[in-house]
Every structure is written in structure tokens, then in C-alpha cells.
Design a protein around this motif. Structure first.
Motif, PDB file in Angstrom:
ATOM      1  N   LEU B  48       0.759  -1.247  -0.139  1.00 18.25           N
ATOM      2  CA  LEU B  48      -0.101  -0.068  -0.129  1.00 18.25           C
ATOM      3  C   LEU B  48       0.834   1.317   0.084  1.00 18.25           C
ATOM      4  CD1 LEU B  48       0.489   0.748   3.224  1.00 18.25           C
ATOM      5  CD2 LEU B  48      -1.547  -0.711   3.474  1.00 18.25           C
ATOM      6  N   ALA B  50       1.410   5.156   1.344  1.00 14.70           N
ATOM      7  CA  ALA B  50       0.758   5.894   2.608  1.00 14.70           C
ATOM      8  C   ALA B  50       1.629   7.165   2.777  1.00 14.70           C
ATOM      9  CB  ALA B  50       0.579   5.059   4.028  1.00 14.70           C
ATOM     10  N   ALA B  55       0.730   5.794   9.238  1.00 14.35           N
ATOM     11  CA  ALA B  55      -0.505   5.658   8.435  1.00 14.35           C
ATOM     12  C   ALA B  55      -0.693   4.357   8.051  1.00 14.35           C
ATOM     13  CB  ALA B  55      -0.445   6.754   7.501  1.00 14.35           C
ATOM     14  N   ASP B  58      -1.702   1.906  10.626  1.00 17.07           N
ATOM     15  CA  ASP B  58      -3.051   1.976  11.183  1.00 17.07           C
ATOM     16  C   ASP B  58      -3.961   1.606   9.944  1.00 17.07           C
ATOM     17  OD1 ASP B  58      -2.018   3.577  13.280  1.00 17.07           O
ATOM     18  OD2 ASP B  58      -2.562   5.415  12.517  1.00 17.07           O
ATOM     19  N   ARG B  59      -3.607   1.790   8.874  1.00 14.57           N
ATOM     20  CA  ARG B  59      -4.585   1.014   7.888  1.00 14.57           C
ATOM     21  C   ARG B  59      -4.469  -0.542   7.814  1.00 14.57           C
ATOM     22  NH1 ARG B  59      -3.594   2.806   1.653  1.00 14.57           N
ATOM     23  NH2 ARG B  59      -3.040   4.650   2.969  1.00 14.57           N
ATOM     24  N   GLU B  62      -6.573  -1.685  10.888  1.00 12.71           N
ATOM     25  CA  GLU B  62      -7.975  -1.570  10.320  1.00 12.71           C
ATOM     26  C   GLU B  62      -8.330  -2.853   9.740  1.00 12.71           C
ATOM     27  OE1 GLU B  62      -9.511   1.999   9.310  1.00 12.71           O
ATOM     28  OE2 GLU B  62     -11.721   1.262   9.343  1.00 12.71           O
ATOM     29  N   MET B  63      -7.605  -3.036   8.651  1.00 14.40           N
ATOM     30  CA  MET B  63      -7.976  -4.393   7.788  1.00 14.40           C
ATOM     31  C   MET B  63      -7.949  -5.390   8.646  1.00 14.40           C
ATOM     32  SD  MET B  63      -5.259  -3.819   4.591  1.00 14.40           S
ATOM     33  CE  MET B  63      -5.356  -2.313   3.764  1.00 14.40           C
TER      34      MET B  63
END
Lengths: 228, 83
Positions: B48, B50, B55, B58-59, B62-63
Motif C-alpha cells: 500500500l 501511505a 499511517a 494504522d490502515r 484496521e484491515m
């Protein structure tokens, strides 16, 4: 307008959807298969999340279907009091989506098990069990590889205190023993209630014990009459 | 934006029975290996972009919370590195 139809949700890989409709129709209950992408019909009289292998059990059994948009609709109607029943893969989907507590994971045997089991009715004052008495023993078939009920110990205590255990695996006499536990479920739990007593999931298959011709008994009828 | 790979490792909580790992251990022992215990885990490598490593983490976190792990039975860790 009067609600008349039970929606049996079909995901890619559902395979007990037609059985559920046929069992419900045998009891004179109007039911139809609903493709998940089409969403629920307006004002369904009930919802069945049927068994099968939705999305090939990818990631975890029920994990993908639990995050599909139709499940948000199921949560809405469940919160409004519409009866919702998840069976087998439907139970896995229900728990994965947070409709009911706990998780259903790999059987203690690490094998797929297709057997006839006994379950004790833990409370008979729900729509799914009002045909039975408290403590009554019902005979139902199971067919699953991931049916072991797991929940954190403190949360399990809460579920017992809140009277949300619906069925426990037992022997023919109603004794809840380890030998009668087919899959290693915590507390022999075979089925649990959601936030409301009109929302339930269980691993055994009531729709396979409804048509007399199948010779699996007809105890499943009592559960499905929740939708009558 | 920076390109990262977030490695999400999902494992059963301590004390949760892992029948598949038990059978795997038995198979290893049948092959003649000597071992004390065996635990299995799922590893997801998420590429990803970011603003920062935080960040990206964090993403990925959440996944894990929303899909990759089931908090009832799983713990997970997230490690982020530049790709």
C-alpha cells in the motif's frame, strides 16, 4: 402491508438454500431464495442464512459473506424483530458478522463430520424452540468441518448469565457430556441467540430433519415453525 | 506518498485449540522429527501507499480488525517496511 415471505439468502457457494425453502414450504410457510446481490425483499417475514460453503470458506468459514452488503440489511431487520436463523455456514456467517456472539472454528477432530447428534433445548421460550420443552432432547444432523464454538471465557460466562445458549450437544438422555460433544464446542454449545431471542444460529441442520421422507426425524420442524 | 508493505500476522490466541497444528505436529513426528510444540499462523503481505509508516500501519491494523482476524479467537501483529 402484511409480510408473507421468508427470505432464504443464497450466496455463491450456498448449498442448503433449496433444502430450506422446501422444508419451510412443507410446513406451509411461504419462502423464496434471494440472491444476495439483489438484497432482501421489502418487509420479509423472516430470514434464513442457509448452510453451504459461501465463497469457498476463503479466509475463514463465513468471513466473506459476513461482509457482503446484504448482511447490513439482515442486521436491520433482525434489530426490528424479524426472526433470523443461521444454519451451519449460516451460523458461521452470523457470528462472523456480529449478529450472534462467539465464533465457529475448526472441529476438535480437524475433520469434516457428518453425523446425527442430540441437542438439549436450553430455553423453550424463543420462536425457534417454542415447540419444545425446556431440557427436551432433539435429534438433528450435523455436517461441518468448522463447528467448534469458541468464545472468550468471560464472554461465555456472560452468555450463560444472559440465558443466550439455545442448544447444547448432549447424549440421548439429555446429559451434556464431553463424549456427546461432536466438535469440541465450548460448553457443548450447538446454537446461540443474538441480541434478541428472535435471532439465532446453530450448527445442526433443522431443514434436513423436517421432511419425513428423509428418515432423519422431524425435530427440525419445531425450529422452522418460528417462521409460521 | 511512500510505498510500504504491511505484514499482518494472524494467530490463534493463547489457549485456543488448534487441531490443524496438532495434526501437523503429529505428521512431523511420524516423519521422525523431534519437536516440543508447533503453532501455525496466517501471514498477509499488503502492499500500500501511505503518507507515513504510521499511517500504513494504522490502515493495516484496521484491515486486521475488520476482516483479516476474528477478534474472538485471534491475536495479530502488524509490521511495516518500505517497499
Amino acid at each position: 402491508m402484511a409480510a408473507v415471505t421468508v427470505a432464504v439468502i443464497r450466496f455463491g457457494g450456498s448449498n442448503c438454500d433449496r433444502d430450506a425453502v422446501r422444508a419451510l414450504e412443507h410446513l406451509g410457510i411461504d419462502a423464496e431464495i434471494v440472491w444476495h446481490e439483489d438484497g432482501l425483499p421489502a418487509d420479509p417475514s423472516g430470514v434464513v442464512i442457509p448452510g453451504g460453503f459461501s465463497y469457498g470458506d476463503y479466509l475463514r468459514a463465513g468471513a466473506m459473506a459476513a461482509r457482503s452488503p446484504v448482511m447490513a440489511e439482515v442486521h436491520e431487520v433482525a434489530a426490528a424483530g424479524t426472526p433470523v436463523l443461521g444454519v451451519c455456514n449460516g451460523a458461521q456467517i452470523g457470528s462472523e458478522s456480529g449478529l450472534t456472539p462467539g465464533a465457529f472454528t475448526t472441529n476438535r477432530s480437524a475433520r469434516f463430520q457428518c453425523e446425527h447428534v442430540h441437542c438439549r433445548v436450553e430455553r423453550a421460550d424463543t420462536p425457534f424452540t417454542r415447540a419444545f420443552d425446556d431440557g427436551e432432547v432433539v435429534a438433528l444432523p450435523i455436517a461441518h468441518g468448522e463447528g467448534r464454538f469458541e468464545v472468550e471465557d468471560d464472554r461465555y460466562g456472560d452468555l450463560v448469565d444472559e440465558d443466550r445458549i439455545l442448544f447444547r450437544y448432549c447424549d440421548a438422555d439429555g446429559e451434556v457430556t464431553d463424549a456427546a460433544n461432536p466438535n469440541g464446542s465450548k460448553g457443548n454449545v450447538a446454537g446461540v441467540l443474538g441480541e434478541r431471542e428472535s435471532v439465532a444460529v446453530l450448527m445442526p441442520h433443522p431443514e434436513r430433519a423436517t421432511l419425513p421422507d428423509l428418515h432423519a426425524g422431524t425435530d427440525g420442524q419445531g425450529l422452522l415453525r418460528a417462521f409460521a | 506518498m511512500t510505498a510500504y508493505t504491511a505484514v499482518v500476522t494472524v494467530r490463534l490466541k493463547h489457549g485456543v485449540l488448534d487441531p490443524e497444528a496438532e495434526r501437523t505436529q503429529e505428521a512431523l513426528e511420524r516423519l521422525g522429527f523431534d519437536l516440543a510444540d508447533l503453532r501455525s499462523a496466517d501471514r498477509f503481505e499488503v502492499d500500500l501507499d501511505a503518507e507515513s509508516a504510521e499511517a500504513a500501519a494504522d490502515r493495516a491494523d484496521e484491515m486486521a480488525e475488520r476482516l483479516l482476524a476474528n477478534p474472538t479467537i485471534h491475536d495479530y501483529t502488524v509490521e511495516v517496511e518500505e517497499r
